[in-house]
Every structure is written in C-alpha cells, then in structure tokens.
Design an enzyme around this catalytic site. Structure first.
Site, PDB file in Angstrom:
ATOM      1  N   LYS A   1       0.861  -1.155  -0.001  1.00  0.00           N
ATOM      2  CA  LYS A   1      -0.053   0.069   0.016  1.00  0.00           C
ATOM      3  C   LYS A   1       0.939   1.364  -0.039  1.00  0.00           C
ATOM      4  O   LYS A   1       0.693   1.885  -0.932  1.00  0.00           O
ATOM      5  CB  LYS A   1      -0.791  -0.088   1.256  1.00  0.00           C
ATOM      6  CG  LYS A   1      -1.569   1.360   1.514  1.00  0.00           C
ATOM      7  CD  LYS A   1      -2.251   1.313   2.905  1.00  0.00           C
ATOM      8  CE  LYS A   1      -2.694   2.620   3.350  1.00  0.00           C
ATOM      9  NZ  LYS A   1      -1.643   3.556   3.890  1.00  0.00           N
ATOM     10  N   ASN A   2       1.940   1.415   1.114  1.00  0.00           N
ATOM     11  CA  ASN A   2       2.619   2.561   1.295  1.00  0.00           C
ATOM     12  C   ASN A   2       3.404   2.876   0.053  1.00  0.00           C
ATOM     13  O   ASN A   2       3.922   4.130  -0.404  1.00  0.00           O
ATOM     14  CB  ASN A   2       3.116   2.510   2.328  1.00  0.00           C
ATOM     15  CG  ASN A   2       2.319   2.934   3.575  1.00  0.00           C
ATOM     16  OD1 ASN A   2       1.195   3.341   3.428  1.00  0.00           O
ATOM     17  ND2 ASN A   2       2.911   2.624   4.931  1.00  0.00           N
TER      18      ASN A   2
ATOM     19  N   CYS B   1      -5.367   8.421   8.656  1.00  0.00           N
ATOM     20  CA  CYS B   1      -5.569   7.862  10.115  1.00  0.00           C
ATOM     21  C   CYS B   1      -5.358   8.859  11.173  1.00  0.00           C
ATOM     22  O   CYS B   1      -4.255   9.615  11.002  1.00  0.00           O
ATOM     23  CB  CYS B   1      -4.724   6.502  10.395  1.00  0.00           C
ATOM     24  SG  CYS B   1      -5.186   5.191   9.424  1.00  0.00           S
TER      25      CYS B   1
ATOM     26  N   ARG C   1       0.457  14.503  13.321  1.00  0.00           N
ATOM     27  CA  ARG C   1       1.286  14.383  11.989  1.00  0.00           C
ATOM     28  C   ARG C   1       1.238  15.527  10.975  1.00  0.00           C
ATOM     29  O   ARG C   1       0.669  15.849  10.176  1.00  0.00           O
ATOM     30  CB  ARG C   1       0.156  13.568  11.249  1.00  0.00           C
ATOM     31  CG  ARG C   1      -0.023  12.097  11.923  1.00  0.00           C
ATOM     32  CD  ARG C   1      -1.111  11.244  11.066  1.00  0.00           C
ATOM     33  NE  ARG C   1      -0.185  10.386  10.103  1.00  0.00           N
ATOM     34  CZ  ARG C   1      -0.534   9.441   9.370  1.00  0.00           C
ATOM     35  NH1 ARG C   1      -1.908   9.108   9.322  1.00  0.00           N
ATOM     36  NH2 ARG C   1       0.094   8.800   8.584  1.00  0.00           N
TER      37      ARG C   1
ATOM     38  N   ASP D   1       3.231   0.644  12.600  1.00  0.00           N
ATOM     39  CA  ASP D   1       2.142   0.138  11.613  1.00  0.00           C
ATOM     40  C   ASP D   1       1.630  -1.258  12.088  1.00  0.00           C
ATOM     41  O   ASP D   1       0.724  -1.674  11.985  1.00  0.00           O
ATOM     42  CB  ASP D   1       2.296   0.164  10.316  1.00  0.00           C
ATOM     43  CG  ASP D   1       1.992   1.645   9.386  1.00  0.00           C
ATOM     44  OD1 ASP D   1       1.872   2.471  10.317  1.00  0.00           O
ATOM     45  OD2 ASP D   1       2.096   1.524   8.500  1.00  0.00           O
TER      46      ASP D   1
ATOM     47  N   ARG E   1      -9.323   0.784   3.129  1.00  0.00           N
ATOM     48  CA  ARG E   1      -8.333   1.600   2.707  1.00  0.00           C
ATOM     49  C   ARG E   1      -6.915   1.029   2.652  1.00  0.00           C
ATOM     50  O   ARG E   1      -6.084   1.193   1.957  1.00  0.00           O
ATOM     51  CB  ARG E   1      -7.907   2.788   3.789  1.00  0.00           C
ATOM     52  CG  ARG E   1      -9.020   3.920   3.657  1.00  0.00           C
ATOM     53  CD  ARG E   1      -8.771   5.164   4.576  1.00  0.00           C
ATOM     54  NE  ARG E   1      -7.380   5.506   4.618  1.00  0.00           N
ATOM     55  CZ  ARG E   1      -6.349   5.566   5.490  1.00  0.00           C
ATOM     56  NH1 ARG E   1      -6.881   5.553   6.714  1.00  0.00           N
ATOM     57  NH2 ARG E   1      -4.960   5.642   5.347  1.00  0.00           N
TER      58      ARG E   1
HETATM   59  C1  UD1 Z   1       4.094   6.904   6.709  1.00  0.00           C
HETATM   60  C2  UD1 Z   1       2.982   5.707   6.393  1.00  0.00           C
HETATM   61  C3  UD1 Z   1       2.459   5.243   7.681  1.00  0.00           C
HETATM   62  C4  UD1 Z   1       3.665   5.005   8.742  1.00  0.00           C
HETATM   63  C5  UD1 Z   1       4.427   6.212   8.863  1.00  0.00           C
HETATM   64  C6  UD1 Z   1       5.709   5.874   9.919  1.00  0.00           C
HETATM   65  C7  UD1 Z   1       2.296   6.194   4.258  1.00  0.00           C
HETATM   66  C8  UD1 Z   1       1.385   6.655   3.213  1.00  0.00           C
HETATM   67  N1  UD1 Z   1       2.221   6.073   5.608  1.00  0.00           N
HETATM   68  O1  UD1 Z   1       3.368   7.690   7.298  1.00  0.00           O
HETATM   69  O2  UD1 Z   1       1.811   4.034   7.443  1.00  0.00           O
HETATM   70  O3  UD1 Z   1       3.006   4.635  10.204  1.00  0.00           O
HETATM   71  O4  UD1 Z   1       5.093   6.565   7.934  1.00  0.00           O
HETATM   72  O5  UD1 Z   1       6.332   4.534   9.271  1.00  0.00           O
HETATM   73  O6  UD1 Z   1       3.217   5.956   3.957  1.00  0.00           O
HETATM   74  N2  UD1 Z   1       6.713  14.299  11.358  1.00  0.00           N
HETATM   75  C9  UD1 Z   1       6.964  15.217  11.609  1.00  0.00           C
HETATM   76  N3  UD1 Z   1       6.950  16.468  10.332  1.00  0.00           N
HETATM   77  C10 UD1 Z   1       6.720  16.066   9.072  1.00  0.00           C
HETATM   78  C11 UD1 Z   1       6.518  14.685   8.694  1.00  0.00           C
HETATM   79  C12 UD1 Z   1       6.621  13.825   9.927  1.00  0.00           C
HETATM   80  O7  UD1 Z   1       7.360  15.870  12.849  1.00  0.00           O
HETATM   81  O8  UD1 Z   1       6.832  16.925   8.334  1.00  0.00           O
HETATM   82  C13 UD1 Z   1       6.800  13.277  12.252  1.00  0.00           C
HETATM   83  C14 UD1 Z   1       5.432  12.510  12.259  1.00  0.00           C
HETATM   84  O9  UD1 Z   1       4.453  13.258  13.386  1.00  0.00           O
HETATM   85  C15 UD1 Z   1       6.001  11.122  12.959  1.00  0.00           C
HETATM   86  C16 UD1 Z   1       7.196  10.697  12.349  1.00  0.00           C
HETATM   87  O10 UD1 Z   1       7.673  11.975  11.900  1.00  0.00           O
HETATM   88  O11 UD1 Z   1       6.074  11.423  14.547  1.00  0.00           O
HETATM   89  C17 UD1 Z   1       6.965   9.605  11.160  1.00  0.00           C
HETATM   90  O12 UD1 Z   1       6.095  10.111  10.265  1.00  0.00           O
HETATM   91  P1  UD1 Z   1       6.181  10.104   8.764  1.00  0.00           P
HETATM   92  O13 UD1 Z   1       7.292   8.955   8.736  1.00  0.00           O
HETATM   93  O14 UD1 Z   1       6.295  11.055   8.159  1.00  0.00           O
HETATM   94  O15 UD1 Z   1       4.738   9.346   8.563  1.00  0.00           O
HETATM   95  P2  UD1 Z   1       3.724   9.304   7.393  1.00  0.00           P
HETATM   96  O16 UD1 Z   1       4.451   9.893   5.939  1.00  0.00           O
HETATM   97  O17 UD1 Z   1       2.544  10.241   7.746  1.00  0.00           O
END
Ligand code: UD1
Length: 427
Positions: free
Chosen positions: A22-23, A117, A122, A305, A397
């Site tokens: 998915k990701n 989610c 986030r 996850d 999803r």
């Molecule tokens: C992606 C995955 C999700 C998984 C997560 C962590 C997808 C579509 N989703 O989510 O399934 O649970 O990685 O492996 O691929 N953060 C910040 N600032 C930012 C971005 C992130 O502080 O600009 C923080 C987030 O709050 C979190 C951490 O970084 O604590 C990791 O988040 P991130 O890897 O970005 O997760 P997603 O991309 O949302």
C-alpha cells in the site's frame, strides 16, 4: 453500512498470497504524474480504497488511468492541472505526495491538506522545509498547501525527524531541481527504495535510497516505464501475527523476508516457529505466546504500523508486555475498544503495559483507524463467540480482500451489508 462479523477460536492453516505494498503504491501512483512522455505500466497494485481514491484524483488532474486486474496504466502526458482539491484528497494521507509531484512537473501545486488515520498530530513541516530549501514558496491557505517556484535548485537538506512522507515528497521535487540535492537523515523504509527505483526507471538519477543519505541529480523530464510494486510488509506482518495469535501453520507467500526481520524476530521471542524461504515465510504456533517488549522505530526497527497488531498478541500472552510507541503519540486508542473483550492494559504516556489474559470474548467494536481495524480483526479471530466490527472503511483503505484471504485459512469471518439485510427484511 457494512460490518465484519467474526466467530472466533479457529486455528489458521494453508497459505496466503500477499498483495503489493500500500505505502509504495500510494507514492508510486502520484510519482507517475511527473511523467510527461509515454505511459507507466505499474503491476502488483493492491486492490484497496486508497488506490481507488488516487485513481480518481489523477483522472481529475487530466491523466488517463486504466486498471486491469492488478495493473495500472497511467498516461500523465495529458495532465494540465496543478490543483488537487477533491474530497478524495483530504480523505487520505498519501495525497500529500501530489505537492512534490505537481511542483516538480509544473513548478506550482495547490493541494488540499491530507487526512488519513487519526493517530497523532502528523505535521508536514519537514515536507515544507525540504521543498522551500529547493526554492519553492509555500503557504497554507483555505485548507490547501500552495507551492510555487520560478525554478527548483538542488540543495543540501537535513531532516529534523526521519519521515517517510517528507523523504519521498522532497525526492520528487529534487528530481527536477537543477544540480544536485543531498537529503540527509532520510527514511529507509522499503517503500522509499521502491519509489526511488520507479523514478530511476522513468529516467531520474537517485542514489542511496535505503541508506541515511539520498543524492539526487536533477533531470529535465521523466518518461514511461513498466514497474512492479514490492510486496506489502505490513499486510504480511498482519497475517503472520494472525497465525501466531490463532495458532496454526500458514505459508505467507509473495514477500521479501528481509523486510520482515524485526517482526519475525519478535514472533520468535514470543515462541512462534518461523521458517524463512526466498519469497515466503512459514509461521507455525501451537502454544500460548510468551510476553515481549517492543519499541517502535523507523525501518529497520519495529514498524509502528504493526504496533497495534502485536498489541493483540501481547494481550493474550503469558506475563506482562510493554509497548513503547516512539513514532505517533496517539496510537493506543484501539485499546479502549479491546478492553471490552477483556484486555488488561494500562496506558502511561507513550507506553502501554499489557498484562496477558487467557481468553478474550467477542463483542461489538468500532475500527478507529486502519491498523487498529486489522488488530480488531485478529482479536475477533482469537476471541470466544461473535465479534462485530463497524467503521470498516478504515480497513478497506489498506487491506485487499481481507475476509476472503482469512476465510481461505479457515477463519469464520464475513462481511455484512446493512442495506442488503434491510432489503432481505422487506422481501
Ligand atoms: C508513513 C506511512 C504510515 C507509517 C509512517 C511511519 C504512508 C502513506 N504512511 O506515514 O503508514 O505509519 O510512515 O512509518 O506511507 N513528522 C514531522 N514532520 C513532518 C513529517 C513527519 O514531525 O513533516 C513526524 C510524524 O509526526 C511522526 C514521524 O515524523 O512522528 C514519522 O512520520 P512519517 O514517517 O512522515 O509518517 P507518514 O509519512 O505520515
């Protein structure tokens, strides 16, 4: 309204075929928007709602997208719009990839803020920081991210946190930035590597994906290619955990065992027997699980996850297990539901302390997010009696054909549609 009904306590036997990740799919599809010459043929696409949403979004942008079984053919040469603001955009997380992809292609993008989610704050500050460093002007107005650049220029970018989304989004924009971009403290998840491989096949010049540093040399355009998405490590983990929880003996097929090392290691600690083959893993268990502690971490650490899913296993293990959730601050909501089944858990900030119980009992549950929904399914498979899960749109999803895959393994699980029930009551 649809719901999933489970009659628990059946062991699982046989084999299960894992779908495409998915990701990875939800990043590769937006990446195809950057291709202005020829078509992208993408195979091993999972049959999930997030993919359907992205197909609709790409159609709205002007792309021609055809889906034949698990293959997508995307012709983005006709994309003219840089504005993505349909309901689908803010009903999913990965729509944020359109910011980087549209900015790369058109030097401007207007994309509604993403949904997905509800597991924590986030933020997308690291995406914005990275894109700004490449020369984009970014503002957030009326619920949309508005990004513009006269031109994108390569730069050195050090991310403050390891973020899958920010790594991929900035990598997109950097593909068309003049000169060299160096991204440091990047995510190393298998899907980051998969997306980089896809971009390179289209003609990008990306080196180092899968390590802490990614180096991208800008190119002028990307052209079509044929690609196959990697298997879904989280879906695979879910089935491995289901077998461990329900007992039984199952071959989990079409996977890359290396991507599952942290999960296999924890299952072995819990007393499960794991046999690794080239592209499959056999999971066997016939006894009560042992307690274990986990701390979620970016890849290759234990995936956040899978945290909710192993939480169910800990709930029925011997002794006391502890989860330390270091990625998302609000990923324990599912325990409020699981407590109704008899789970004994205490939440202390980012830690969950779980005292294993001998049995769970079926009841009515509401899926609070995607992986929580999967965790509830496993809890239902283990529990005595009937479990009913609502809000299953979260599960759809990310899990293709979950009931039929589990039924094939011997689970008593089916989907009930309220409308059909009402219709049957009328006739
Ligand atoms: C992606 C995955 C999700 C998984 C997560 C962590 C997808 C579509 N989703 O989510 O399934 O649970 O990685 O492996 O691929 N953060 C910040 N600032 C930012 C971005 C992130 O502080 O600009 C923080 C987030 O709050 C979190 C951490 O970084 O604590 C990791 O988040 P991130 O890897 O970005 O997760 P997603 O991309 O949302």
């Amino acid at each position: 309204m649809e719901k999933i009904i489970i009659n628990g306590s059946n062991p699982l036997y046989g084999s299960v075929e894992i779908s495409g990740a998915k990701n990875a799919a939800v990043a590769v599809i937006p990446a195809a928007v950057m291709c202005s010459v020829g078509k992208c043929v993408i195979d091993n696409i999972p049959n999930i709602e997030d993919v359907n949403k992205l197909i609709r979004i790409l159609n709205t942008l002007g792309a021609r997208v055809t889906k034949v079984n698990n293959t997508l053919i995307i012709d983005s040469s006709s994309v003219k719009s840089h504005v993505a603001n349909s309901d689908d955009v803010h009903n999913m997380r990965a729509s944020y990839y359109l910011i980087g992809a549209l900015l790369a292609r058109f030097k401007k993008a207007v994309v509604d803020l993403p949904g997905g989610c509800s597991i924590g704050d986030r933020p997308i500050d690291q995406h914005i920081k990275g894109l700004e460093k490449l020369g984009a002007n970014i503002k957030i107005e009326h619920g949309s991210v508005i990004a513009e650049a006269d031109k994108l220029i390569g730069n050195n970018i050090f991310f403050d946190v390891v973020s899958v989304g920010a790594t991929i989004n900035v990598m997109f924009a950097a593909c068309f930035a003049e000169g060299v971009t160096v991204l440091e403290n990047v995510a190393k998840e298998p899907h980051v590597v998969d997306v980089a491989n896809f971009l390179n096949l289209m003609g990008a010049n990306i080196k180092g994906a899968g390590t802490d540093v990614i180096k991208i040399t800008g190119v002028k355009k990307l052209k079509g290619c044929s690609y196959s998405i990697i298997p879904d490590q989280i879906e695979a983990s879910t089935y491995m955990m289901a077998v461990a929880a329900c007992k039984g003996d199952v071959l989990v097929k079409n996977i890359i065992p290396k991507h599952l090392e942290s999960v296999s290691a924890k299952l072995i600690e819990m007393g499960v027997t794991i046999y690794e083959y080239d592209d499959s893993i056999r999971v066997k268990n016939n006894k009560r699980l042992r307690e274990v502690n986990i701390k979620t971490a970016p890849y290759p650490g234990f995936p956040t996850d899978v945290q909710q899913i192993i939480g169910v296993l800990m709930s029925i293990s011997k002794g006391t297990s502890v989860i330390s959730e270091s990625i998302f601050e609000n990923r324990f909501k599912y325990f409020d539901e699981l407590k109704k089944m008899g789970v004994n858990v205490k939440i202390e900030g980012r830690a969950a302390i779980i005292n294993g119980v001998e049995r769970l009992t079926g009841c009515k549950l509401k899926a609070t997010d995607l992986r929580a929904g999967a965790a509830m399914i496993i809890a239902g498979l283990v529990a005595e009696g009937e479990t009913e899960i609502t809000s299953i749109e979260h599960i759809d999803r990310g899990y293709p054909d979950i009931e039929s895959k589990l039924r094939k393994l011997g689970a008593n699980i089916y989907r009930e549609c309220e409308d059909i029930k009402e219709f049957k009551n009328i006739i």
